[in-house]
Motif scaffolding. Structure first.
Motif, short mmCIF file in Angstrom:
data_model
loop_
_atom_site.label_atom_id
_atom_site.label_comp_id
_atom_site.label_asym_id
_atom_site.label_seq_id
_atom_site.Cartn_x
_atom_site.Cartn_y
_atom_site.Cartn_z
N THR A 192 0.83 -1.20 0.00
CA THR A 192 0.00 0.00 0.00
C THR A 192 0.86 1.25 0.00
O THR A 192 1.99 1.24 0.50
N GLN A 193 0.31 2.31 -0.59
CA GLN A 193 0.93 3.62 -0.52
C GLN A 193 0.27 4.48 0.56
O GLN A 193 0.73 5.58 0.83
N TYR A 194 -0.83 3.97 1.13
CA TYR A 194 -1.57 4.72 2.14
C TYR A 194 -1.09 4.32 3.53
O TYR A 194 -1.35 3.20 3.98
N LEU A 195 -0.40 5.23 4.21
CA LEU A 195 0.11 4.92 5.53
C LEU A 195 -1.03 4.69 6.51
O LEU A 195 -0.94 3.82 7.39
N GLU A 196 -2.13 5.41 6.35
CA GLU A 196 -3.28 5.20 7.22
C GLU A 196 -3.83 3.79 7.07
O GLU A 196 -4.27 3.17 8.04
N GLU A 197 -3.80 3.27 5.86
CA GLU A 197 -4.27 1.91 5.60
C GLU A 197 -3.46 0.90 6.39
O GLU A 197 -4.01 -0.02 7.03
N ALA A 198 -2.14 1.04 6.37
CA ALA A 198 -1.28 0.13 7.13
C ALA A 198 -1.54 0.27 8.62
O ALA A 198 -1.58 -0.72 9.36
N GLU A 199 -1.74 1.51 9.07
CA GLU A 199 -1.96 1.75 10.50
C GLU A 199 -3.28 1.13 10.96
O GLU A 199 -3.38 0.61 12.06
N ARG A 200 -4.29 1.18 10.09
CA ARG A 200 -5.61 0.65 10.44
C ARG A 200 -5.68 -0.87 10.39
O ARG A 200 -6.38 -1.50 11.19
N LEU A 201 -4.98 -1.49 9.41
CA LEU A 201 -5.18 -2.91 9.14
C LEU A 201 -4.07 -3.82 9.64
O LEU A 201 -4.34 -4.97 10.00
N ALA A 202 -2.84 -3.35 9.65
CA ALA A 202 -1.71 -4.26 9.79
C ALA A 202 -1.38 -4.60 11.23
O ALA A 202 -1.34 -3.74 12.10
N ASP A 203 -1.14 -5.90 11.47
CA ASP A 203 -0.54 -6.33 12.73
C ASP A 203 0.95 -5.98 12.74
O ASP A 203 1.52 -5.67 13.78
N ARG A 204 1.56 -6.06 11.54
CA ARG A 204 2.98 -5.79 11.43
C ARG A 204 3.25 -5.10 10.11
O ARG A 204 2.53 -5.31 9.12
#
Length: 321
Positions: A192-204
């Motif tokens: 992803t290029q969306y940092l918010e997406e990683a922050e919302r979804l990712a465990d790691r």
């Protein structure tokens, strides 16, 4: 437990240039791992190798315990993939699209129709089966794309930039669909290029830069590594910003951050403690007769961590005005 995705020493070259240069990465069962990196960092190349669409020049990749080079067909039976561009047919309805994908995966007609009904419910599209896909919103279309990648109930799902081009509502729809999959035990590797997406979804999160993984950790671990919380203040008199920064630095026990001033009035200072720091800074500034127009304490963001880790913040500072 064994990793659902295990990458060791992965190398891929194009024209003598190493796009991937010794990448190591593990994604645990039932985990969401976000692969971040600037354009050209090798994110999509890594996914294409892990999904058997591209052969590596070195290293080893195992998905669901199977080597992607030695047994690619077995890997394909265990994974789902959703690329950057839609794969569903605009003219067909959602149900017919999913039946088509089921038949392409060698399900008989009855099994394909049963699976299509299950996937429509899973994607939150139970009442849209006969509606032409061309009438769908961007978020609905993307959820259908994800459903098409789940026809064989994959153990591992690869999502390559799944929300590119979607509006905020569409991104939220996709995030909800991904959370539902993970709740059912699916392992997800997304780029992803969306940092918010990683922050919302990712465990790691794994940050890929110049062909290597340069940082891994939870979103909170990565933000903590660059200094944790931030105190932002705007002084009423820009001419006293330097004095305010020095006072805030002494009280908050952290030097002002590079680029932390805006038009001479804004100061951003990392803090080493949360308890009482706002009151202490306000009292210090009030004692010096410095009026504050705004002040807020907030945690560091994954955007800031990403920029610091990849050096993009330093690059921005070095661009001549």
């Amino acid at each position: 437990m064994d990793a659902s995705v295990r990458i060791r020493g992965l190398v891929k070259r194009y024209g003598g240039r190493a796009v991937l240069d010794g990448v190591d990465l593990d994604v645990g069962p039932g985990e969401v791992c976000a692969l971040l990196g600037p354009n050209g960092a090798g994110k999509t190349t890594a996914v294409r190798i892990a999904t058997t669409l591209l052969r590596p020049d070195g290293g080893r990749v195992e998905v669901a315990g199977v080597d992607v080079v030695a047994r690619p067909r077995e890997v394909r039976r265990r994974i789902g993939t959703v690329g950057q561009h839609p794969t569903v047919d605009d003219v067909l309805g959602a149900r017919d699209n999913l039946v088509l994908f089921g038949r392409l995966h060698h399900l008989d007609r009855a099994a394909a129709r049963r699976r299509a009904a299950e996937l429509l419910a899973l994607a939150g599209l139970p009442d849209t089966g006969d509606q032409p896909v061309r009438e769908f919103s961007g978020g609905m279309r993307r959820r259908l794309d994800i459903a098409a990648g789940l026809v064989l109930e994959p153990r591992v799902l690869f999502l390559d930039e799944p929300t590119t081009g979607l509006d905020p509502a569409g991104r939220r729809d996709v995030w909800d669909a991904v959370r539902g999959l993970v709740a059912r035990g699916t392992t997800v590797l997304l780029t992803t290029q969306y940092l918010e997406e990683a922050e919302r979804l990712a465990d790691r999160v794994a940050v890929l830069d110049t062909g290597r993984v340069v940082a891994t950790g939870t979103p909170r671990e990565l933000t903590a590594a660059i200094g944790g919380d931030r105190l932002e203040l705007v002084v009423a008199d820009p001419g006293r910003a330097a004095e305010a920064a020095a006072l805030a630095e002494r009280v908050a026990a952290g030097p002002p951050l590079p680029g932390g001033r805006d038009e001479g009035a804004r100061v951003t200072v990392p803090v080493s403690r949360r308890a009482g720091v706002v009151g202490d800074v306000v009292r210090a500034l009030d004692g010096a007769g410095i009026d504050v127009a705004d002040l807020v304490l907030r945690p560091a963001t994954l955007d800031e961590a990403y920029l610091r880790i990849t050096g993009r913040d330093r690059a921005a500072e070095e661009v001549p005005a």
